[in-house]
Design an enzyme around this catalytic site. Structure first.
Site, PDB file in Angstrom:
ATOM      1  N   SER A 117       1.597   3.009  -0.817  1.00 55.09           N
ATOM      2  CA  SER A 117       2.301   2.069   0.055  1.00 55.09           C
ATOM      3  C   SER A 117       1.439   0.874   0.418  1.00 55.09           C
ATOM      4  O   SER A 117       1.958  -0.216   0.689  1.00 55.09           O
ATOM      5  CB  SER A 117       2.765   2.781   1.338  1.00 55.09           C
ATOM      6  OG  SER A 117       1.660   3.145   2.149  1.00 55.09           O
ATOM      7  N   GLY A 126      -2.318   8.818  -4.013  1.00 50.96           N
ATOM      8  CA  GLY A 126      -1.824   9.377  -2.768  1.00 50.96           C
ATOM      9  C   GLY A 126      -0.693   8.525  -2.216  1.00 50.96           C
ATOM     10  O   GLY A 126      -0.487   7.384  -2.628  1.00 50.96           O
ATOM     11  N   CYS A 127       0.018   9.077  -1.247  1.00 55.80           N
ATOM     12  CA  CYS A 127       1.182   8.377  -0.690  1.00 55.80           C
ATOM     13  C   CYS A 127       0.767   7.143   0.102  1.00 55.80           C
ATOM     14  O   CYS A 127       1.294   6.039  -0.125  1.00 55.80           O
ATOM     15  CB  CYS A 127       2.022   9.327   0.160  1.00 55.80           C
ATOM     16  SG  CYS A 127       1.072  10.343   1.326  1.00 55.80           S
ATOM     17  N   TYR A 128      -0.167   7.295   1.036  1.00 55.73           N
ATOM     18  CA  TYR A 128      -0.625   6.130   1.798  1.00 55.73           C
ATOM     19  C   TYR A 128      -1.188   5.043   0.874  1.00 55.73           C
ATOM     20  O   TYR A 128      -0.831   3.865   0.995  1.00 55.73           O
ATOM     21  CB  TYR A 128      -1.692   6.537   2.821  1.00 55.73           C
ATOM     22  CG  TYR A 128      -1.176   7.270   4.039  1.00 55.73           C
ATOM     23  CD1 TYR A 128      -0.183   6.719   4.848  1.00 55.73           C
ATOM     24  CD2 TYR A 128      -1.694   8.510   4.400  1.00 55.73           C
ATOM     25  CE1 TYR A 128       0.281   7.386   5.975  1.00 55.73           C
ATOM     26  CE2 TYR A 128      -1.237   9.194   5.528  1.00 55.73           C
ATOM     27  CZ  TYR A 128      -0.249   8.624   6.308  1.00 55.73           C
ATOM     28  OH  TYR A 128       0.206   9.294   7.425  1.00 55.73           O
TER      29      TYR A 128
END
Length: 394
Positions: free
Chosen positions: A202, A197-199
Site C-alpha cells: 500500500s 507484505g500488505c503495508y
C-alpha cells in the site's frame, strides 16, 4: 485476435506459452526438454482438462484460504496439494466451512507432501518457517512465498528484524521481490518470488513512481497505516479477541514494525540512496482492509497536481492500480475482496506538502491476490486471470 508469448525454465525444460486468443484465454503450452527431445504439448482452455497443478502450503490460514478462493476461479490452475501440519488428515471444509462446495484434496503435513504432482507452489506459512522448507523443494517448481522470509535482500538486516539467522542464503540471492506493477519484468523470469507484505504494498505503489521521478523529497516521509484484524493471522491470540479490538484503535509495532526495512528497501532502491521513514501501523476493528495515509514533502516547484498527473500516467494501463479523479477519497470498503489498489493525492494545508491516501484489501492485493498475479506472470499467462472479481459491497 491477439497473441502473447512467454518463455521460462522449469526443471531444466524450456516452456513456451502461446496465447492465441486473449478474449477467451485459450492457451497452448509447448515444452522442449532439449533439441534432441520431441516437443510435447499441453493445452489449457475451454473443453480441456490439462491444468497447471498448484500446491498451497499453509492452507489453513487466512492467506491460504484466500488463495484457494481465487484459484477456484482460475481457468488454468488446479489445486492438487494442500498442507496444514496441525490439520493434517482433515478436509478443507472442516477448517473453512465456506469451502464445503469445493472438490479439493485433504490436508496433509508438509513432510508427507508429494511434490511430484505439482508444478507451482504458494507458500503461506508464517515467517521464520519457510526458508528450510522452500530450500528442500524440487528445483523445477515455481514458488511464490507469502511470508517475509525472502523479502529482505540483506540477510544481516533480516536477522536484526526477525531475530534469527537466515537459513537459505543462496536462495535469497535468487529471490525476486514481487511488487507486480513495479517489477514485472524480473518476476516473469523468476523461479522464486518473495510476495510483498500488505503495508509495503500500500505504501510503495504510490511512493516509488514519485521518488523515481524526483517529484518528492525522500526526507520527512510520514506513513500512518491502518489494517483489519486478519492481517495479524488466524492464530489464537488474546490481543485479537473481539472484546480486545472492538470499538477502538490499537497502535502497535511503534518504530520497530517488521515491515519498516521492507518499505525502506524499496524506497531506497527507487531513490538510489538510503531512505528512512516514520511508519506507525494501527489495528482497526474490521476483518479486512488497509489504508495508508502518507505525508510527503514535494520537490521545489512541484504541485500536488504534478503528483497526480505522474501517478495517473504511470498507472494508466494498469488494471489493478487506480488513481481516483478530482477530490474522491479512497475507502477500504471500495476494495473489499478485490485485487485493486485505489489511491489519490491531496494538498496539505502546510505549503509544499501533500497527503497521499492508498487503500487495498490486505488479504488480496496485500497478499494472496498479488501472489496469484505474480504466478500468472511467472507462468507466462495473462496476469489478471482469476483476479477480475469486483469488490464486495456493502
Amino acid at each position: 485476435m491477439s497473441s502473447l508469448a512467454a518463455n521460462h525454465f522449469n526443471g531444466g525444460c524450456l516452456w513456451k506459452y502461446q496465447v492465441s486468443k486473449v478474449g477467451k484465454f485459450r492457451i497452448r503450452a509447448t515444452w522442449m526438454a532439449s533439441s534432441s527431445t520431441p516437443a510435447q504439448s499441453m493445452e489449457f482452455g475451454e473443453g480441456k482438462t490439462n491444468k497447471l497443478r498448484i500446491g498451497v502450503l499453509g492452507a489453513s490460514g487466512y492467506t491460504g484460504s484466500e488463495i484457494i478462493r481465487l484459484l477456484r476461479n482460475h481457468p488454468h490452475f488446479q489445486i492438487t496439494l494442500m498442507t496444514a501440519d496441525r490439520k493434517a488428515g482433515q478436509s478443507i471444509e472442516s477448517v473453512f466451512p465456506h469451502l464445503v462446495t469445493q472438490d479439493l484434496p485433504n490436508l496433509v503435513a508438509v513432510k508427507d507432501a508429494d511434490f511430484s504432482a505439482v508444478d507451482a507452489v504458494f507458500c503461506c506459512l508464517p515467517h521464520g518457517t519457510t526458508q528450510e522448507i522452500i530450500k528442500s523443494l524440487p528445483t523445477n517448481l515455481k514458488i511464490v512465498d507469502l511470508s517475509a522470509d525472502f523479502r529482505l535482500q540483506d540477510i544481516a538486516e533480516y536477522e536484526e528484524w526477525y531475530g534469527q539467522p537466515h537459513k537459505a542464503t543462496a536462495l535469497q540471492k535468487e529471490a525476486v521481490y514481487g511488487l507486480t506493477e513495479i517489477s514485472r519484468k524480473e518476476i516473469q523470469s523468476a523461479r522464486l518470488v518473495a510476495n510483498p507484505g500488505c503495508y509495503p504494498t500500500s505504501v510503495q505503489l504510490p511512493l516509488i513512481p514519485l521518488i523515481k521521478s524526483n517529484l518528492i523529497e525522500v526526507r520527512n516521509i510520514i506513513i500512518d497505516s491502518k489494517s483489519g484484524v486478519s492481517g495479524a493471522g488466524r492464530g489464537a491470540k488474546e490481543a485479537n479477541l473481539y472484546t480486545e479490538i472492538a470499538e477502538g484503535i490499537h497502535s502497535y509495532g511503534i518504530t520497530r514494525h517488521r515491515h519498516v526495512p521492507e518499505i525502506e528497501q524499496g524506497l531506497s532502491e527507487a531513490a538510489n540512496s538510503k531512505v528512512t521513514v516514520s511508519f506507525t501501523p494501527h489495528l482497526m476493528p474490521m476483518s479486512r482492509g488497509m489504508q495508508s495515509t502518507i505525508y510527503v514533502e514535494m520537490a521545489p516547484g512541484v504541485t500536488t497536481q504534478d503528483l497526480k498527473d505522474h501517478l495517473g500516467n504511470y498507472y494508466e494501463h494498469e488494471e489493478f492500480v487506480v488513481l481516483l479523479k478530482n477530490k474522491e477519497v479512497p475507502h477500504t470498503r471500495h476494495v473489499r475482496g478485490s485485487n485493486y489498489c485505489l489511491m489519490n493525492v491531496f494538498p496539505d494545508r502546510i505549503p509544499g506538502r501533500a497527503i497521499i491516501i492508498s487503500v487495498i484489501d490486505n488479504l488480496v492485493k496485500g497478499a494472496s491476490g498479488q501472489a496469484l498475479q505474480n504466478l500468472n506472470l511467472m507462468m507466462g499467462i495473462p496476469e489478471n486471470l482469476g483476479l477480475s472479481c469486483l469488490p464486495l459491497f456493502p
